[in-house]
Write a protein that holds these residues in place. Structure first.
Motif, PDB file in Angstrom:
ATOM      1  N   UNK A 121      -9.617  17.539   8.354  1.00  0.00           N
ATOM      2  CA  UNK A 121     -11.016  17.116   8.230  1.00  0.00           C
ATOM      3  C   UNK A 121     -11.487  17.709   7.010  1.00  0.00           C
ATOM      4  N   UNK A 122     -12.185  17.136   6.126  1.00  0.00           N
ATOM      5  CA  UNK A 122     -12.703  17.720   4.787  1.00  0.00           C
ATOM      6  C   UNK A 122     -11.861  17.530   3.706  1.00  0.00           C
ATOM      7  N   UNK A 123     -10.708  17.049   4.059  1.00  0.00           N
ATOM      8  CA  UNK A 123      -9.589  16.912   2.968  1.00  0.00           C
ATOM      9  C   UNK A 123      -9.684  15.576   2.283  1.00  0.00           C
ATOM     10  N   UNK A 124      -8.775  15.382   1.130  1.00  0.00           N
ATOM     11  CA  UNK A 124      -8.955  13.987   0.669  1.00  0.00           C
ATOM     12  C   UNK A 124      -7.474  13.349   0.593  1.00  0.00           C
ATOM     13  N   UNK A 125      -7.715  12.002   0.400  1.00  0.00           N
ATOM     14  CA  UNK A 125      -6.375  11.064   0.181  1.00  0.00           C
ATOM     15  C   UNK A 125      -6.818  10.147  -0.792  1.00  0.00           C
ATOM     16  N   UNK A 126      -5.797   9.858  -1.486  1.00  0.00           N
ATOM     17  CA  UNK A 126      -5.702   8.601  -2.370  1.00  0.00           C
ATOM     18  C   UNK A 126      -4.834   7.328  -1.930  1.00  0.00           C
ATOM     19  N   UNK A 127      -5.558   6.367  -1.589  1.00  0.00           N
ATOM     20  CA  UNK A 127      -4.416   5.188  -1.358  1.00  0.00           C
ATOM     21  C   UNK A 127      -4.307   4.273  -2.397  1.00  0.00           C
ATOM     22  N   UNK A 128      -3.305   3.575  -2.741  1.00  0.00           N
ATOM     23  CA  UNK A 128      -2.940   2.597  -3.663  1.00  0.00           C
ATOM     24  C   UNK A 128      -2.589   1.421  -3.131  1.00  0.00           C
ATOM     25  N   UNK A 129      -2.759   0.428  -3.801  1.00  0.00           N
ATOM     26  CA  UNK A 129      -2.200  -1.186  -3.615  1.00  0.00           C
ATOM     27  C   UNK A 129      -1.770  -1.844  -4.790  1.00  0.00           C
ATOM     28  N   UNK A 130      -0.616  -2.169  -4.801  1.00  0.00           N
ATOM     29  CA  UNK A 130      -0.147  -3.060  -5.958  1.00  0.00           C
ATOM     30  C   UNK A 130       0.121  -4.544  -5.508  1.00  0.00           C
ATOM     31  N   UNK A 173      -1.207   1.135   5.892  1.00  0.00           N
ATOM     32  CA  UNK A 173      -0.741   2.345   5.926  1.00  0.00           C
ATOM     33  C   UNK A 173      -1.716   3.305   6.794  1.00  0.00           C
ATOM     34  N   UNK A 174      -0.916   4.348   7.532  1.00  0.00           N
ATOM     35  CA  UNK A 174      -1.729   5.083   8.447  1.00  0.00           C
ATOM     36  C   UNK A 174      -2.336   6.200   7.731  1.00  0.00           C
ATOM     37  N   UNK A 175      -3.539   6.480   7.992  1.00  0.00           N
ATOM     38  CA  UNK A 175      -4.441   7.583   7.689  1.00  0.00           C
ATOM     39  C   UNK A 175      -4.793   8.355   9.028  1.00  0.00           C
ATOM     40  N   UNK A 176      -4.344   9.679   8.974  1.00  0.00           N
ATOM     41  CA  UNK A 176      -4.909  10.316  10.146  1.00  0.00           C
ATOM     42  C   UNK A 176      -5.371  11.557   9.636  1.00  0.00           C
ATOM     43  N   UNK A 177      -6.681  11.633  10.410  1.00  0.00           N
ATOM     44  CA  UNK A 177      -7.371  12.691  10.046  1.00  0.00           C
ATOM     45  C   UNK A 177      -7.560  13.830  11.132  1.00  0.00           C
ATOM     46  N   UNK A 178      -7.122  15.104  11.059  1.00  0.00           N
ATOM     47  CA  UNK A 178      -7.173  15.952  12.287  1.00  0.00           C
ATOM     48  C   UNK A 178      -8.178  16.862  12.165  1.00  0.00           C
ATOM     49  N   UNK A 179      -8.930  17.064  13.504  1.00  0.00           N
ATOM     50  CA  UNK A 179     -10.155  17.999  13.380  1.00  0.00           C
ATOM     51  C   UNK A 179      -9.764  19.469  13.555  1.00  0.00           C
ATOM     52  N   UNK A 217       0.891  -1.291  -0.144  1.00  0.00           N
ATOM     53  CA  UNK A 217      -0.001  -0.118   0.067  1.00  0.00           C
ATOM     54  C   UNK A 217       1.107   1.264  -0.235  1.00  0.00           C
ATOM     55  N   UNK A 218       0.087   2.340  -0.783  1.00  0.00           N
ATOM     56  CA  UNK A 218       1.066   3.553  -0.293  1.00  0.00           C
ATOM     57  C   UNK A 218      -0.157   4.632  -0.431  1.00  0.00           C
ATOM     58  N   UNK A 219       0.188   5.898   0.097  1.00  0.00           N
ATOM     59  CA  UNK A 219      -0.657   6.970  -0.299  1.00  0.00           C
ATOM     60  C   UNK A 219      -1.130   7.467   1.092  1.00  0.00           C
ATOM     61  N   UNK A 220      -0.822   6.905   2.306  1.00  0.00           N
ATOM     62  CA  UNK A 220      -1.479   7.334   3.693  1.00  0.00           C
ATOM     63  C   UNK A 220      -0.990   8.519   4.134  1.00  0.00           C
ATOM     64  N   UNK A 221      -1.137   9.192   5.065  1.00  0.00           N
ATOM     65  CA  UNK A 221      -0.528  10.457   5.772  1.00  0.00           C
ATOM     66  C   UNK A 221      -1.664  11.077   6.550  1.00  0.00           C
ATOM     67  N   UNK A 222      -1.109  12.613   6.861  1.00  0.00           N
ATOM     68  CA  UNK A 222      -2.005  13.275   7.591  1.00  0.00           C
ATOM     69  C   UNK A 222      -2.557  14.186   6.731  1.00  0.00           C
ATOM     70  N   UNK A 223      -3.956  14.451   7.073  1.00  0.00           N
ATOM     71  CA  UNK A 223      -4.840  15.492   6.420  1.00  0.00           C
ATOM     72  C   UNK A 223      -5.883  16.025   7.324  1.00  0.00           C
TER      73      UNK A 223
END
Length: 121
Positions: A14-23, A115-121, A6-12
């Motif tokens: 609230x209201x934002x967007x992320x795109x994860x990929x998995x090969x 992959x870690x996804x963190x959404x801050x308020x 997997x790839x594409x995780x991160x910190x974003x």
């Protein structure tokens, strides 16, 4: 041997967007369903989205309308587009695939490392 990466995780925010990929790579004959799950500490792994080999998609109500799963069969890759993210979407996101390694084998379950996804308020 089969690997899912997997790839594409991160910190974003609230209201934002992320795109994860998995090969998926390795000794692959065919890939049936592909899916995403997520997990937070102290909770069970939660299903997020599934896409069948023919393209049929399904989601739980918690993400329906905000997340979109897609796949590129030529690249053995599954994606998760996450929009309108909420703090409760925070977690480790895992990729899953049902993969047959030869025409003579039943498909087996494979998981990525997360992959870690963190959404801050």
């Amino acid at each position: 041997q089969v690997q899912l990466v997997e790839s594409g995780g991160g910190l974003v925010q609230a209201g934002g967007s992320l795109r994860l990929s998995c090969e998926a790579s390795g000794s692959i004959y065919s890939i049936n369903a592909m899916a995403w799950y997520r997990q937070t500490p102290g909770k069970r792994r939660e299903w997020v989205a599934t896409i069948q080999i023919g393209g049929t998609r399904s989601y739980p109500d918690s993400v329906k309308g905000r997340f979109t799963i897609s796949r590129d069969n030529a690249k053995n890759t599954v994606y998760l587009q996450m929009n309108s993210l909420k703090p409760e979407d925070t977690g480790v996101y895992y990729c899953y695939a049902k993969i047959a390694t030869s025409r003579w084998e039943y498909p087996d379950d494979y998981w990525g490392q997360g992959t870690q996804v963190t959404v801050s308020s």
